[in-house]
Design an enzyme around this catalytic site. Structure first.
Site, short mmCIF file in Angstrom:
data_model
loop_
_atom_site.label_atom_id
_atom_site.label_comp_id
_atom_site.label_asym_id
_atom_site.label_seq_id
_atom_site.Cartn_x
_atom_site.Cartn_y
_atom_site.Cartn_z
N CYS A 153 32.11 41.14 37.10
CA CYS A 153 30.82 41.22 37.70
C CYS A 153 29.60 41.69 36.23
CB CYS A 153 30.71 42.54 38.39
SG CYS A 153 32.04 42.89 39.25
N ARG A 177 43.90 45.83 34.10
CA ARG A 177 43.53 47.26 34.27
C ARG A 177 44.73 47.88 34.38
NH1 ARG A 177 40.77 45.84 40.46
NH2 ARG A 177 39.26 44.43 39.29
N GLN A 189 41.29 36.76 38.62
CA GLN A 189 40.55 36.61 40.11
C GLN A 189 39.88 35.42 40.21
OE1 GLN A 189 38.18 39.92 39.16
NE2 GLN A 189 39.04 41.15 40.68
N ASP A 229 36.93 35.02 41.13
CA ASP A 229 35.85 36.04 41.11
C ASP A 229 34.58 35.08 41.35
OD1 ASP A 229 34.64 38.32 41.53
OD2 ASP A 229 35.00 38.83 39.53
N HIS A 273 30.07 35.57 42.44
CA HIS A 273 28.90 36.46 42.48
C HIS A 273 27.71 35.60 42.98
CE1 HIS A 273 31.43 39.18 40.15
NE2 HIS A 273 31.14 39.90 40.80
N LYS A 298 31.15 46.23 52.93
CA LYS A 298 31.88 45.14 52.62
C LYS A 298 32.92 44.63 53.70
CE LYS A 298 35.49 48.09 50.81
NZ LYS A 298 36.35 48.74 49.55
N HIS A 334 29.52 40.05 45.77
CA HIS A 334 30.98 40.13 44.94
C HIS A 334 31.60 39.41 45.99
CE1 HIS A 334 29.87 43.27 41.99
NE2 HIS A 334 28.98 43.74 43.26
#
Ligand SMILES: [Zn+2]
Ligand SMILES: [Zn+2]
Length: 718
Positions: A335, A364, A382, A384, A386, A466, A512
């Site tokens: 992000c 992580r 990911q 991912d 945005h 979310k 997200h």
């Protein structure tokens, strides 16, 4: 007197201080017998608890939803007693209820093994058969402390000390054995029943802290009915057969090793599968208007301080030694990097929504005990993305994300999707009006799906509400994968803005979203869902060409070449081995299609097709099977595109065969009149057919000098 109201609306008067058990008995003997607990004004409570005010009361039986939690909780107490009875000196710690069961952590010099489980189960059955009542006592703090200390239960002493001053120290007894517990419990040990089983042992740490004592965790499962237990045990066995770690080995997809805990070594087959997923996702995202970007894996930790990750997520982050007088962090999320890309260059409201996507590799920290194959790793990718948008665009963008998520899951065969909505938590940023709007947007999305959804009250992030998407696999397990999160916080925190129609600076809203979540984990789920029998489009090794005798090696190579030319991944197996041996080996590796060739096939230009999981085989012409497999191996989105194109061509691709005095000409709308004049009508029609087939189908017409017109549809699939 107190007034007790029941779920059907009826109410009765009782003496204040009456227990739930006595109320049940006052209604009917059979009710008293089957009741295991009650809810008082919606709160679960012991049936023995006295009631001293007007309440709404509901009795809980084994058939109710709450029963499972109680049965499992009580089973944990019974297990702890059994273990201490069998191995005196073992210390008890905690034993919570978990999904599908319970566990209890024990401290003992010699850790328990699975061999101990039958013995413990037998002892548990004795305790259950004794049907001892659970009784609750509230002890003074000192008494609890001293009692556990005198028993040598050091962990319990720590737990007593951790209970806040304003809370009672409650003890639940079952005969002589007792445990510190918040409750509630059922009436007696007999109500645990016989639908339980101890499933496994594992290591754990006291308080989950690797610097503290090592404990043995014994897991169990418990159900209201024996048939539920049987179904669960069958599911576990099935899950074991499908374990992606074993299949990953058999299919030669990946491995792990000590030097890189929680990080995958992808082998060529696995990496091909990984790339198939990425290519698929990339196509879907391109069509949906996302721009793919790539952001650095190492960034100054100051950026992470600014974004709030260092504070909120610091324990999970890897930091470098100081370099260039700075400490860098390996990204745990994409992000903040995406916000930097958004911030680069002045943005106007006309640029919104801006959708950026990245196949971002993140790291992580996870405790090594928590690592589990591809399902729980330290390094993962990911899918991912945005979306930076205005507040007015939230609803529309959320709807689009939702459609994309559901459509993509469906392409992988997951149509059983559960959506959970997490709304505003107590601690949050942003005004109530903005929250109202964001929550309304997500609710609109939920309504649009027409699917049932659940509410996780107050469980949204502090920066926005979310949606979480959970899919159910072939054996009924649930996996939470996709998320869609509305964020009012991060863009402002990192100084992102756009120029609105008013010429002023505005902070964009950030959505997200991840669909697979972690690609590694999603692949693990896929492998287990299909038990390794991946559909052709996902299979990393869809076709093997295996020879029966070595003099058809050249033909086998020809077959493989034909498959390659059609875009299929295929390998030959020309080894001097028996064909049954070859077939068995490739079946273990979950190769979906094996084409067997021998003398007859080589002479006839055919192959013998064997599909994984089928005992039958059939001999078909080579070009036929190549076309069939090429179509089958297309990704679902490409197949749809092809179908759509076929549908479109069929009506607008048109070729006219026209009779002239010398014969027949083929009048191609796209290319103009062909110079060839065919003597026979059949030849001209054949030419028209061939061209249309090459183009994916269409309409051919034939007009004769006599004025007759004939129309025919050409469909290459036929
Ligand atoms: Zn308890
Ligand atoms: Zn994000």
């Amino acid at each position: 007197m107190i007034n007790v109201t029941f779920p059907d609306g009826a109410s009765r008067q009782y003496e204040s201080g009456i227990s739930g058990a006595d109320i049940a008995a006052s209604i009917s003997k059979s009710l008293a017998k089957k009741t295991i607990a009650m809810t008082v004004d919606g709160e679960l409570a012991d049936l023995a608890d006295p009631i001293d005010r007007d309440v709404a009361l509901r009795f809980v039986t084994r058939a109710d939803d709450e029963a499972l939690g109680l049965i499992r909780h009580d089973a944990a107490h019974v297990m702890a007693e059994a273990v201490q009875a069998l191995w005196p000196g073992t210390q008890v710690t905690i034993g919570p209820v978990i999904r599908d069961g319970f566990y209890y952590d024990f401290y003992r010099d010699t850790p328990f093994t699975t061999d101990d489980l039958p013995k413990i189960e037998a002892k548990m059955r004795e305790i259950i058969a004794a049907n001892r009542p659970f009784t609750k006592e509230v002890w003074p703090r000192d008494k609890a402390r001293d009692t556990f200390a005198a028993m040598g239960e050091g962990f319990k002493v720590e737990l007593v000390d951790a209970i806040p001053e304003d809370q009672d120290v409650k003890i639940y007894k079952q005969g002589d054995w007792f445990d510190l517990c918040r409750g509630p419990h059922m009436v007696s040990t007999g109500q645990v029943g016989d639908a339980f089983k101890l499933t496994k042992v594992a290591g754990s740490y006291w308080r989950g802290d690797s610097n503290r004592e090592v404990l043995t965790r014994i897991y169990g499962t418990a159900w209201a009915e024996k048939k539920q237990l049987d179904a669960y045990v069958t599911m576990l066995e099935e899950a074991e057969k499908r374990d992606h770690r074993r299949l990953g080995r058999e299919m030669n997809l990946f491995h792990f090793q000590e030097e890189a805990p929680g990080a995958v070594f992808w082998h060529q087959n696995g990496w091909r599968l990984f790339q198939t997923m990425i290519n698929y996702m990339r196509r879907r995202q391109n069509v949906a208007g996302y721009e793919e970007i790539n952001t650095p894996e190492l960034m100054d930790q100051e950026l992470w301080r600014l974004s709030g990750h260092l504070e909120k997520f610091g324990d999970g982050m890897y930091l470098t030694d100081p370099k260039d007088e700075k400490i860098f962090a390996i990204k745990p999320m994409n992000c903040p990097g995406h916000v930097q890309v958004f911030k680069n260059g002045l943005k106007s409201y006309r640029d919104l929504p801006e959708k950026v996507a990245e196949f971002g590799k993140v790291h992580r920290y996870e405790p090594s005990g928590a690592l589990h194959g591809l399902m729980r790793v330290r390094a993962f990718t990911q899918d991912d993305a945005h979306i930076f948008c205005t507040e007015e665009q939230i609803t529309e963008e959320c709807l689009k994300v939702n459609d994309l998520i559901l459509s993509i899951y469906s392409d992988f065969g997951f149509d059983n999707i559960d959506i959970k909505f997490s709304d505003r938590p107590e601690k949050r940023v942003g005004t109530d009006e903005v929250w109202d709007q964001a929550e309304a947007s997500l609710k609109k999305v939920l309504d649009s799906t027409g699917r049932p959804w659940g509410l996780n009250k107050g469980e949204g992030a502090f920066y926005g509400p979310k949606l979480e998407y959970t899919l159910r696999d072939a054996i009924g397990r649930e996996w939470q994968c996709g998320t869609l999160q509305v964020d009012f916080n991060m863009p402002g925190r990192l100084g992102a803005f756009y120029i609105g129609p008013d010429g002023e600076k505005h902070v964009p809203v950030m959505l997200h979203r991840a669909l697979f979540g972690s690609l590694e984990r999603f692949l693990g789920i896929l492998i287990e869902n299909f038990a390794g029998h991946l559909p052709l489009w996902l299979s990393p090794m869809p076709v093997k060409v295996a020879t029966i005798v070595s003099d058809v090696d050249d033909y086998a190579r020809e077959v493989a070449a034909a498959l390659h030319a059609a875009g299929l991944v295929a390998e030959t197996d020309l080894r001097n081995e028996k064909i049954n041996y070859k077939v068995r080996e490739h079946s273990t590796a979950k190769v979906p299609v094996i084409l067997v060739v021998g003398h007859r096939e080589a002479e006839e230009g055919t192959v013998n097709v064997r599909r994984l999981g089928s005992r039958d085989s059939k001999t078909v012409p080579l070009d036929e099977i190549v076309a069939e497999l090429a179509y089958e191996a297309m990704a679902p989105d490409l197949k749809r595109a092809l179908e759509a194109q076929r549908g479109a061509t069929r009506s607008d691709q048109r070729i006219d065969v026209v009779e002239v005095f010398e014969g027949f000409v083929v009048n191609d709308g796209a290319e103009g009149l062909s110079s060839d004049v065919f003597e026979h009508r059949e030849e001209a029609v054949e030419m028209a057919r061939r061209i249309l087939t090459e183009r994916g189908g269409g309409i051919a017409t034939v007009s004769t000098l006599a004025g007759e017109t004939e129309r025919m549809t050409v469909d290459p699939a036929e």
